[in-house]
Design an enzyme around this catalytic site. Structure first.
Site, PDB file in Angstrom:
ATOM      1  N   ASP A   1       6.026  -2.703   3.638  1.00 22.08           N
ATOM      2  CA  ASP A   1       6.096  -1.422   3.142  1.00 22.08           C
ATOM      3  C   ASP A   1       5.651  -0.293   3.972  1.00 22.08           C
ATOM      4  O   ASP A   1       4.642  -0.397   4.557  1.00 22.08           O
ATOM      5  CB  ASP A   1       5.738  -1.180   1.724  1.00 22.08           C
ATOM      6  CG  ASP A   1       4.056  -1.286   1.446  1.00 22.08           C
ATOM      7  OD1 ASP A   1       3.794  -2.351   2.221  1.00 22.08           O
ATOM      8  OD2 ASP A   1       3.323  -0.389   0.940  1.00 22.08           O
ATOM      9  N   GLU A   2       6.251   0.835   3.847  1.00 25.36           N
ATOM     10  CA  GLU A   2       5.672   2.288   4.316  1.00 25.36           C
ATOM     11  C   GLU A   2       5.252   2.093   5.785  1.00 25.36           C
ATOM     12  O   GLU A   2       4.310   2.578   6.329  1.00 25.36           O
ATOM     13  CB  GLU A   2       4.623   2.651   3.476  1.00 25.36           C
ATOM     14  CG  GLU A   2       5.117   3.098   2.036  1.00 25.36           C
ATOM     15  CD  GLU A   2       4.018   3.525   1.231  1.00 25.36           C
ATOM     16  OE1 GLU A   2       4.077   4.410   0.282  1.00 25.36           O
ATOM     17  OE2 GLU A   2       2.700   3.021   1.430  1.00 25.36           O
TER      18      GLU A   2
END
EC number: 3.2.1.52
Length: 538
Positions: free
Chosen positions: A328-329
């Site tokens: 993620d991210e």
């Protein structure tokens, strides 16, 4: 008043015993409860009857009963008392985790197809006993009402996640949380062990990951703030400590899923070994939180091999089936500005940094598959712009995520779940608006936690088996202490346990609130902090 209540009063007047819960208060709510007449007298001298292959469960029950009775029960292979019976033929009726708990005037029987089912039957019996049974004094006799519970879970994945990268909590607190998961029939402990702000897992091949990566010199106190605590923060688990916790969880029928973040949230590792990074400027573990600047340089084959070497130790250490790689991210800017990354993307015919991440993720997925395990990652691994922050040229993809991957949905339009299951992916739904425990009770009140349904509204029945279940996540950036953390977790953990176990038709928030009173008494006696404010029936 029903006839069972009058029977209880009659026995109370004659013998003055202590009664188990006259109205069954079990969380998560069982599938079916049938009441009879009379009661079984649970008292000193009772035996636990179990075969050799149920010694773990029999010992758990004997230890439990020994806390509240004058003497700890003996474990026998035959006789009268509490019978634990495992019959594989019951799997068609009860599945792998279901059970039948029968109480008659002559004894107690728990039967199931597997040892997990037996263990969950014990947890229901446990909640039939007085809330102070395990904590205060010794009981001479407890009247357990005659009944039969037939129970199976709605979902096979019922998870709680603890983030220890941001704030390390330690073995004692982890075991305390595992105990509460067991009581609530939650079966998956998702352990977030690495991130930008701390690497918490000993890796023998790369000692600097913990020598350097497990320590930061300071900590940001709140979002977008320049204030710092002024105190260093550190901590990690040795592999021996990890093994001990894995065994502790196994005895409670809890699978541990380690999360080793890649290719983003990597700066603690890069601080330890700077050549892993894309920027070439990372030299310390960050003291702030949020989306960081650096990512692993996954265009470098040596970096990819480094991560595979880490996974080799993770495979050896964690015996269970799933390894979470985060995903993620990811900050794509370092790759966009990297000559090596751009050359690599051109060589591999990759359209964008998003394509590069999916290409890398598939490398990891194949490596994990070949080890006989299964990769899991947050839903960015599908390549979607869930944060709505990308430029169009960075969003082009040719790569497709390997179908063996489990997609852990946390953010974005719910249509993304529908698309993922229709394309053949298994999904765990942890939509952040509904399941994040670091959110305040104003933002995610108990009623909202309880109302969450992992199956998106309108999803075709033929795809619903692709929804494996749900998780609830305790992110720890702004929650440094154990008392603060426990108040964020409890009582919401009980709500998520019922979300994962109880069918929709059997859920009732008023009944849940009533049953919660028993759990609060247990938590108080067990030294567990819980939230007592708005939306909580005290």
């Amino acid at each position: 008043m029903n006839i069972t209540y009058f029977i209880f009063i009659f026995f109370a007047l004659i013998n003055n015993p202590v009664f188990a819960n006259e109205t069954v208060q079990i969380i998560p709510q069982p599938s079916k409860i049938e009441y009879g007449e009379g009661a079984f007298a649970l008292k000193e001298g009772i035996d636990v009857i179990a075969s050799e292959n149920l010694q773990n469960e029999a010992s758990f029950l004997a230890d439990l009963l020994g806390k509240g009775l004058a003497d700890k029960p003996q474990i026998s292979k035959d006789g009268k008392g509490i019978h634990l019976i495992m019959e594989s033929d019951l799997q068609g009726q009860l599945g792998k985790e279901g059970y039948v708990l029968s109480v008659s005037p002559d004894g107690i029987l728990i039967k199931a197809a597997t040892s997990s089912g037996i263990f969950y039957g014990i947890q229901s019996l446990r909640q039939l006993l007085p809330s102070d049974f395990e904590y205060e004094g010794k009981y001479e006799k407890i009247e357990v009402p005659v009944l039969q519970i037939t129970d199976t879970p709605r979902f096979p994945w019922r998870a709680f996640m603890l983030d220890e990268s941001r704030h390390f909590k330690g073995s004692q607190e982890v075991k305390k949380l595992l105990d509460q998961m067991a009581l609530l029939k939650m079966n998956t402990f998702h352990w977030h062990l690495t991130d930008d702000q701390g690497w918490r897992l000993e890796i023998k091949k790369y000692p600097k990951l913990t020598e350097i990566g497990s320590r930061r010199r300071d900590t940001q106190t709140s979002s977008r703030s320049d204030e710092r605590t002024g105190v260093p923060h550190e901590g990690f688990y040795t592999q021996e400590q990890i093994k001990e916790i894995i065994e502790y969880a196994k005895n409670r029928h809890i699978t541990i899923v380690p999360e080793i973040e890649m290719p983003g949230h990597a700066m603690a590792a890069v601080a330890a070994y700077p050549w892993l990074g894309s920027l070439g400027t990372t030299n310390e573990v960050p003291v702030t939180f949020g989306k960081m600047n650096d990512s692993f340089n996954i265009a470098d084959p040596e970096v990819v091999q480094f991560l595979k070497n880490i996974l080799d130790e993770v495979f050896t250490l964690f015996p269970d089936n799933v390894v979470h790689i985060g995903g993620d991210e990811v900050n794509f800017k370092p790759w966009e500005e990297s000559k090596m990354a751009n050359r690599f993307m051109k060589e591999k015919d990759l359209e964008s940094p998003v394509d590069l991440q999916i290409y890398f993720t598939n490398q990891m997925s194949n490596y994990i598959d070949n080890a006989g395990k299964r990769m899991m990652g947050w839903n960015e691994i599908l390549g979607d712009d869930i944060h709505e922050e990308r430029e169009p040229h960075t969003n082009k993809t040719k790569q497709k995520l390997a179908k063996s991957a489990i997609v852990h949905f946390w953010k974005g339009d719910l249509d993304l779940i529908n698309r993922a299951v229709k394309e053949g992916y298994d999904v765990v739904n942890s939509n952040h608006w509904d399941t994040y425990l670091d959110y305040t009770y104003d933002r995610t009140p108990l009623s909202k936690s309880y109302a969450f349904d992992p199956v998106p509204e309108g999803l075709d029945v033929k795809y619903q088996s692709r929804i494996l279940g749900t998780g609830t996540q305790m992110w720890s950036e702004w929650i440094p202490t154990v008392p603060e953390m426990e108040k964020q977790i409890f009582p919401r953990l009980a709500a998520y346990a019922e979300v994962g176990w109880t069918t929709r038709k059997n859920k009732n928030y008023d009944r849940f609130q009533s049953s919660l009173k028993e759990l609060k008494e247990r938590w108080t006696l067990g030294g567990i902090n819980f939230y007592k404010g708005k939306d909580i029936d005290n």
